[in-house]
Enzyme design. Structure first.
Site, mmCIF file in Angstrom:
data_model
loop_
_atom_site.group_PDB
_atom_site.id
_atom_site.type_symbol
_atom_site.label_atom_id
_atom_site.label_comp_id
_atom_site.label_asym_id
_atom_site.label_seq_id
_atom_site.Cartn_x
_atom_site.Cartn_y
_atom_site.Cartn_z
ATOM 1 C CG ASP A 150 -2.217 0.518 1.043
ATOM 2 O OD1 ASP A 150 -2.384 1.278 0.205
ATOM 3 O OD2 ASP A 150 -3.135 0.278 1.654
ATOM 4 C CD GLU A 183 -0.037 4.487 -7.482
ATOM 5 O OE1 GLU A 183 -0.691 4.067 -8.367
ATOM 6 O OE2 GLU A 183 0.501 5.795 -7.694
ATOM 7 C CD1 TRP A 184 -5.311 3.203 -3.169
ATOM 8 C CD2 TRP A 184 -4.355 5.028 -2.642
ATOM 9 N NE1 TRP A 184 -4.988 2.957 -1.907
ATOM 10 C CE2 TRP A 184 -4.144 3.921 -1.740
ATOM 11 C CE3 TRP A 184 -3.414 6.205 -2.679
ATOM 12 C CZ2 TRP A 184 -3.316 4.468 -0.381
ATOM 13 C CZ3 TRP A 184 -2.679 6.450 -1.499
ATOM 14 C CH2 TRP A 184 -2.758 5.636 -0.327
ATOM 15 N N GLY A 185 -3.720 4.586 -8.238
ATOM 16 C CA GLY A 185 -3.615 5.038 -9.676
ATOM 17 C C GLY A 185 -2.905 6.478 -9.733
ATOM 18 C CG ASP A 205 -9.539 2.282 -0.717
ATOM 19 O OD1 ASP A 205 -8.627 1.826 -1.626
ATOM 20 O OD2 ASP A 205 -9.528 1.930 0.323
HETATM 21 C C1 GLA Z 1 -5.966 1.478 1.469
HETATM 22 C C2 GLA Z 1 -6.294 0.174 0.369
HETATM 23 C C3 GLA Z 1 -7.374 -0.930 0.867
HETATM 24 C C4 GLA Z 1 -6.936 -1.367 1.964
HETATM 25 C C5 GLA Z 1 -6.667 -0.393 3.363
HETATM 26 C C6 GLA Z 1 -6.136 -1.028 4.430
HETATM 27 O O1 GLA Z 1 -7.008 2.026 1.510
HETATM 28 O O2 GLA Z 1 -6.429 0.574 -0.902
HETATM 29 O O3 GLA Z 1 -7.552 -1.717 -0.228
HETATM 30 O O4 GLA Z 1 -5.752 -2.316 1.855
HETATM 31 O O5 GLA Z 1 -5.837 0.652 2.625
HETATM 32 O O6 GLA Z 1 -5.968 -0.033 5.481
#
Ligand code: GLA
Length: 392
Positions: A150, A183-185, A205
């Protein structure tokens, strides 16, 4: 005869660092499939939960359908010991991670874990910054097969460098470990992460809803579908765009919407990480998650991500090329009324005069041998997913 220089030679001549996937670890030839604790259980993880999930993966038929990795997300770790070794929560994981991994392996499944490139995870547990090699070694000793990594608490760190560091550390252990970049893009990992990780999150997310969105970046299904639309050129064997784990069966979506969710993940060649309570799912949800013909679209050997070929407001047509020359097609109705949606052969690369076999995947029925086009009624928020096989 002219021979091509091996990729490794080209890479070293260019002065680039060799990367795990280029070195050929054989992992993730098709999108990884498994289960992850986060979407349903968030921080509430324990040895009991993971053992139960592994048991249910087998008894529900998920394993037989191809699901393999059982992954513990955030909150399994508490601190580092005096040698800097990461410590699993002794109350929640009394047998320790090595024993838990062995129990998962004994079921014929693989074991995954979670960490973070920064100083702390998103739930403020210790991150792996400056402990990359040590953590990778610990995971390998425990028998870890999959690491989700993450990006919380990473102020000042360079994204590519940070993921490269852990990628090398994992590789150095000698244990094949799937590396899931999360890293969400933000830094467009589809541009740089091929060869560093096997999959990378492309969006914020996922939330268990059709079209909600959260101020901190969480988002419902249709927002993720829209963000994925332009990323189709970047997917292939060993490198997949990840639209996040499945919310199928978590209660926020209707059955129709759950089917749409699963259909799109298959069309996207997305990692299929179930995120529900496997031990308590209804037969309808199990039937979605284990649908063989839809999973086969996801797992197609080409690894191509499908793309949108037509957008008429609420009605859309999406298409994914498959290795046998057929096309997976989704007729998608975003609207709140039933709609008739058609696909024409020439918009999906089939000669308009060609005969093609059409199979409705959710109905598990052949529609017939058709020429030129196919039209079907699609429920609100629903899809009709078909496989079209040209007869030439
Ligand atoms: C981030 C990630 C999620 C999850 C949470 C855990 O938000 O994108 O998928 O792993 O952390 O804290």
């Amino acid at each position: 005869m002219r021979t091509l220089a091996p990729i490794s030679l080209v890479v070293s001549l260019l002065g680039l660092e060799p990367s795990p996937a280029l070195a050929g670890d054989g992992l993730a030839q098709t999108p990884p499939m498994g289960w992850n604790s986060w979407n349903k259980f968030s921080c509430n993880v324990s040895e009991k939960l993971i053992r139960g999930a592994a048991d249910a993966m087998v008894s529900s038929g998920m394993k037989a359908a191809g699901y393999e990795y059982v992954v513990i997300d955030d909150c399994w770790q508490t601190k580092r010991d005096e040698k800097g070794t990461i410590v699993a929560d002794p109350e929640r994981f009394p047998s320790g991670m090595k024993a838990l991994a062995a129990a998962v392996h004994a079921k014929g499944l693989k074991f995954g874990i979670y960490s973070d490139a920064g100083t702390m995870t998103c739930a403020k547990r210790p991150g792996s910054k400056d402990h990359e090699a040590q953590d990778a070694k610990t995971y390998a000793e425990w028998g870890v097969d999959y690491l989700k990594y993450d990006w919380c608490n990473t102020d000042g760190q360079d994204t590519r460098d940070a993921y490269m560091k852990m990628s090398h550390a994992l590789r150095a252990t000698g244990r094949p470990i799937v590396f899931s970049i999360c890293e969400w893009g933000n830094s467009k990992p589809w541009i740089w992460a091929q060869g560093i990780g096997h999959l990378w999150r492309a969006t914020g997310d996922i939330q268990d809803c059709w079209d909600c969105s959260k101020s901190w970046g969480g988002m419902g299904l249709v927002h993720i579908i829209d963000l994925m639309a332009d990323l189709y050129p970047f997917s292939g064997p060993r490198h997949f765009n990840d639209p996040d784990m499945l919310e199928v069966g978590n209660g926020g979506l209707t059955l129709e919407e759950n089917r749409s969710h699963f259909s799109f993940w298959a069309l996207f060649a997305a990692p299929l990480m179930a995120g529900n309570d496997l031990a308590a799912m209804t037969p309808e949800i199990r039937d979605i998650l284990t649908h063989r013909e839809v999973i086969a679209i996801d797992q197609d050997a080409l690894g191509m991500q499908g793309r949108k070929v037509r957008d008429s407001g609420a009605n859309e047509v999406w298409m994914k090329p498959l290795s046998d020359g057929s096309r997976a097609v989704i007729l998608f109705n975003r609207g709140s009324e039933e709609a008739s949606i058609a696909v024409a052969w020439d918009e999906i690369g089939i000669f308009p005069g060609a005969k093609a076999r059409v199979r409705d995947l959710w109905k598990k029925a052949d529609v017939g041998i058709l020429t030129g086009r196919y039209e079907a009624k699609v429920a609100p928020h629903g899809v009709v997913m078909i496989r079209i096989t040209p007869q030439y």
